[in-house]
Design an enzyme around this catalytic site. Structure first.
Site, PDB file in Angstrom:
ATOM      1  N   CYS A  31      40.662  25.404  11.852  1.00 58.81           N
ATOM      2  CA  CYS A  31      40.016  25.112  13.124  1.00 58.81           C
ATOM      3  C   CYS A  31      39.496  26.431  13.703  1.00 58.81           C
ATOM      4  O   CYS A  31      40.287  27.333  14.005  1.00 58.81           O
ATOM      5  CB  CYS A  31      40.998  24.454  14.085  1.00 58.81           C
ATOM      6  SG  CYS A  31      40.194  24.005  15.632  1.00 58.81           S
ATOM      7  N   CYS A  58      31.913  24.078  17.289  1.00 63.43           N
ATOM      8  CA  CYS A  58      32.805  23.799  16.149  1.00 63.43           C
ATOM      9  C   CYS A  58      32.746  24.952  15.122  1.00 63.43           C
ATOM     10  O   CYS A  58      31.730  25.137  14.450  1.00 63.43           O
ATOM     11  CB  CYS A  58      32.458  22.474  15.473  1.00 63.43           C
ATOM     12  SG  CYS A  58      33.714  21.965  14.284  1.00 63.43           S
TER      13      CYS A  58
HETATM   14  O1  PYC Z   1      36.270  24.649  15.779  1.00 52.06           O
HETATM   15  O2  PYC Z   1      36.633  24.242  13.657  1.00 52.06           O
HETATM   16  C1  PYC Z   1      36.623  23.911  14.837  1.00 52.06           C
HETATM   17  C2  PYC Z   1      37.063  22.545  15.179  1.00 52.06           C
HETATM   18  C3  PYC Z   1      37.456  21.565  14.312  1.00 52.06           C
HETATM   19  C4  PYC Z   1      37.780  20.449  15.092  1.00 52.06           C
HETATM   20  C5  PYC Z   1      37.572  20.782  16.405  1.00 52.06           C
HETATM   21  N1  PYC Z   1      37.134  22.069  16.438  1.00 52.06           N
END
Ligand code: PYC
Length: 321
Positions: free
Chosen positions: A85, A235
């Site tokens: 994450c 993300c």
């Molecule tokens: O930032 O890799 C990330 C992530 C995965 C799920 C939510 N955030």
């Protein structure tokens, strides 16, 4: 149980500092298996309502196997565990700084999908260096109920992503329900049609892309996470998957910065280097090492409690009737 909450570019992380389950001394992958097998109620207790909500990513801080690492970590969400994450690693970094356990500089972290490193640039700005990321399939078309043919790439950035060529609607908060429903329909279609990642893993993160709203960003995204929540940040693992696709298409050179805007307008800056500058014989898929920069802020330092009389002591789980 002592927890520290933070957010990274709007996306929440809850790090368990004390009182988490003892998962033994195995690798993070082995400890994650044990967490799934024996402690699912604890996962739900930590992140689900009434103590949490669907968007929170939990991070169970573990003693690392390699003493040179700052920590080991297992990431999880409202429905289960995830691999890596990116935003959570930034949240963990500022949390460890808040606790006085680390200072600015380079640090290493063990995760179930491999070791990552991060640079704490100041109290809030963190660069992460992710695990090798790659595009597994390009230009795949699938039939999706209600959407028709959808074309995209499958890529690994620490989780499996389907990166769609087109978005069904504008990428803004007014269209959240449509974005979420469309992305969920794509995730369901991939699963129903037996389309998996290279290791057979479920493709449980879906990304849409569109034009950035700010002039100095290159792209805007919407990311659906496995439990149905959308990522408020761009993300980290999704931006890694995007870097892998851009690199594979020759659209972004190594060390060139790429600014990825999220659906709420927050941003990550990203660049990559090749993981294997000389591809080994027979190795067909080029891999990249993404570097992602973002900002995280500690927002609470508190304790979670439960009493035997509480009917929702273990949280409200998706599987509960
Ligand atoms: O930032 O890799 C990330 C992530 C995965 C799920 C939510 N955030």
């Amino acid at each position: 149980m002592r927890i520290i909450d933070s957010h990274t570019e709007g996306e929440p992380t809850r790090v368990v500092i004390e009182g988490g389950p003892d998962l033994g001394r195995g690798s993070m992958a082995e400890r994650r298996e044990r967490f799934v097998r024996e402690f699912d109620q604890v996962r739900s207790f930590i992140v689900n309502e009434p103590r949490g909500h669907d968007a929170i990513v939990g991070a169970l801080l573990c003693e690392p196997v390699n003493p040179e690492c700052a920590a080991g970590v297992i990431f999880f969400n409202n429905v289960g565990v995830i691999g890596m994450c990116g935003h959570g690693t930034m949240g963990l970094a500022v949390t460890l700084m808040h606790l006085g356990r680390i200072g600015p500089g380079q640090h290493r972290l063990e995760t179930p999908v491999g070791e990552v490193s991060f640079e704490l640039r100041d109290a809030n700005e963190v660069d992460i260096q992710n695990i090798p990321s790659y595009r597994f399939r390009s230009n795949m078309s699938i039939d999706v109920a209600g959407l028709g043919q959808v074309t995209g790439d499958i890529a690994w950035g620490g989780n499996w992503f389907f990166l769609c060529q087109d978005s069904p609607c504008p990428l803004n908060l007014k269209h959240l329900s449509q974005l979420t429903a469309s992305a969920q329909a794509i995730a369901d279609a991939l699963w129903a049609q037996g389309i998996r990642g290279e290791d057979g893993g479920r493709i449980d993160h879906i990304e849409f892309f569109g034009e950035a709203l700010s002039k100095d960003a290159h792209s805007r995204n919407f990311v659906l996470c496995p439990g149905g929540a959308y990522d408020r940040s761009p993300c980290g693992t999704g931006t890694s998957a995007k870097q892998a696709c851009l690199a594979a298409d020759g659209k972004l050179a190594p060390d060139q910065w790429w600014v990825q805007e999220s659906v709420i307008g927050s941003r990550f800056e990203a660049q990559y280097r090749w993981a294997d500058p000389q591809l080994a014989a027979g190795q067909m898929i080029p891999r990249v090492i993404p570097r992602i920069r973002g900002r995280a802020y500690v927002v609470a330092d508190s304790r979670l409690i439960s009493v035997p009389a509480d009917p929702f002591a273990n949280g409200i789980r998706a599987l509960d009737p």
